[in-house]
Design an enzyme around this catalytic site. Structure first.
Site, PDB file in Angstrom:
ATOM      1  N   HIS A  32      10.354  79.201 -28.971  1.00 52.30           N
ATOM      2  CA  HIS A  32       9.721  78.399 -27.847  1.00 52.30           C
ATOM      3  C   HIS A  32       9.578  76.977 -28.113  1.00 52.30           C
ATOM      4  O   HIS A  32      10.076  76.361 -29.319  1.00 52.30           O
ATOM      5  CB  HIS A  32       8.307  79.236 -27.789  1.00 52.30           C
ATOM      6  CG  HIS A  32       7.419  78.612 -28.972  1.00 52.30           C
ATOM      7  ND1 HIS A  32       7.052  79.546 -29.964  1.00 52.30           N
ATOM      8  CD2 HIS A  32       6.436  77.583 -29.525  1.00 52.30           C
ATOM      9  CE1 HIS A  32       6.277  78.977 -30.917  1.00 52.30           C
ATOM     10  NE2 HIS A  32       5.974  77.522 -30.527  1.00 52.30           N
TER      11      HIS A  32
HETATM   12  P1  TYD Z   1       3.293  81.799 -31.531  1.00 53.82           P
HETATM   13  O1  TYD Z   1       2.924  80.537 -31.538  1.00 53.82           O
HETATM   14  O2  TYD Z   1       3.908  82.614 -30.337  1.00 53.82           O
HETATM   15  O3  TYD Z   1       3.968  82.311 -33.162  1.00 53.82           O
HETATM   16  P2  TYD Z   1       5.388  82.047 -33.558  1.00 53.82           P
HETATM   17  O4  TYD Z   1       6.120  81.015 -32.747  1.00 53.82           O
HETATM   18  O5  TYD Z   1       5.142  81.884 -35.111  1.00 53.82           O
HETATM   19  O6  TYD Z   1       6.037  83.287 -33.385  1.00 53.82           O
HETATM   20  O7  TYD Z   1       1.793  82.406 -31.611  1.00 53.82           O
HETATM   21  C1  TYD Z   1       1.680  83.878 -32.293  1.00 53.82           C
HETATM   22  C2  TYD Z   1       0.481  84.294 -31.441  1.00 53.82           C
HETATM   23  O8  TYD Z   1      -0.837  83.687 -32.063  1.00 53.82           O
HETATM   24  C3  TYD Z   1       0.264  83.948 -29.822  1.00 53.82           C
HETATM   25  O9  TYD Z   1      -0.372  85.366 -29.074  1.00 53.82           O
HETATM   26  C4  TYD Z   1      -0.639  82.927 -29.773  1.00 53.82           C
HETATM   27  C5  TYD Z   1      -1.579  83.008 -31.089  1.00 53.82           C
HETATM   28  N1  TYD Z   1      -1.951  81.743 -31.641  1.00 53.82           N
HETATM   29  C6  TYD Z   1      -3.278  81.290 -31.590  1.00 53.82           C
HETATM   30  O10 TYD Z   1      -4.268  82.122 -30.892  1.00 53.82           O
HETATM   31  N2  TYD Z   1      -3.662  80.163 -31.967  1.00 53.82           N
HETATM   32  C7  TYD Z   1      -2.658  79.333 -32.663  1.00 53.82           C
HETATM   33  O11 TYD Z   1      -3.066  78.112 -33.109  1.00 53.82           O
HETATM   34  C8  TYD Z   1      -1.269  79.822 -32.524  1.00 53.82           C
HETATM   35  C9  TYD Z   1      -0.200  78.816 -33.547  1.00 53.82           C
HETATM   36  C10 TYD Z   1      -0.971  80.627 -32.157  1.00 53.82           C
END
Ligand code: TYD
Length: 130
Positions: free
Chosen positions: A48
């Site tokens: 992302h």
């Molecule tokens: P995401 O940022 O998509 O993780 P990655 O890029 O490492 O795969 O986040 C994973 C999940 O966690 C998504 O449902 C959003 C949630 N999240 C939060 O609730 N708070 C946060 O600070 C972060 C970074 C993610």
């Protein structure tokens, strides 16, 4: 991409102490910290970009490979030391690959979690940056 910031490290016979101060070593006010653990080599993360968020990422244990993609240029770097910090600005597609199983990836961010700041579709990201 090279590591953007090398944090100060105080090393003596007791071990290493590494520190970072907001708006000094980390070039923004830190509003949020999160970390990723329990990683697997074949389970990449990220995929992302953010519209406005600034982040700083480093591994306090283990390692991973970080891909940063501006839409026109792709840069790979390896995060493998707690003093090596990669800065990830807005409109940068990021992927984290090849996590070691002991990896602890720490991310500092300049704003609270906001799903509406995410761009999770690569084609949408490319359309926005080009
Ligand atoms: P995401 O940022 O998509 O993780 P990655 O890029 O490492 O795969 O986040 C994973 C999940 O966690 C998504 O449902 C959003 C949630 N999240 C939060 O609730 N708070 C946060 O600070 C972060 C970074 C993610």
């Amino acid at each position: 991409m090279n590591i953007d910031i090398e944090l100060p490290c105080i090393s003596d016979s007791r071990g290493r102490l590494i520190f970072a101060e907001a708006e000094r070593h980390i070039p923004f006010q830190i509003k949020r910290l999160y970390f990723v653990t329990g990683t697997k080599a074949n389970k990449p993360r990220g995929f992302h970009a953010h519209k406005k968020l600034h982040q700083a990422a480093f591994c306090v244990q283990g390692s991973c490979r970080l891909l940063l993609d501006s839409g026109t240029q792709k840069h790979w770097t390896t995060l493998s030391s707690p003093s090596q910090v990669a800065l990830i600005g807005p409109l940068t597609w990021r992927e984290m690959h090849d996590f070691t199983e002991d990896c602890i990836l720490v991310v500092l961010a300049d704003d609270y979690y906001d799903e509406s700041d995410y761009i999770r579709d690569y084609d949408e990201f490319i359309a926005l940056v080009r």
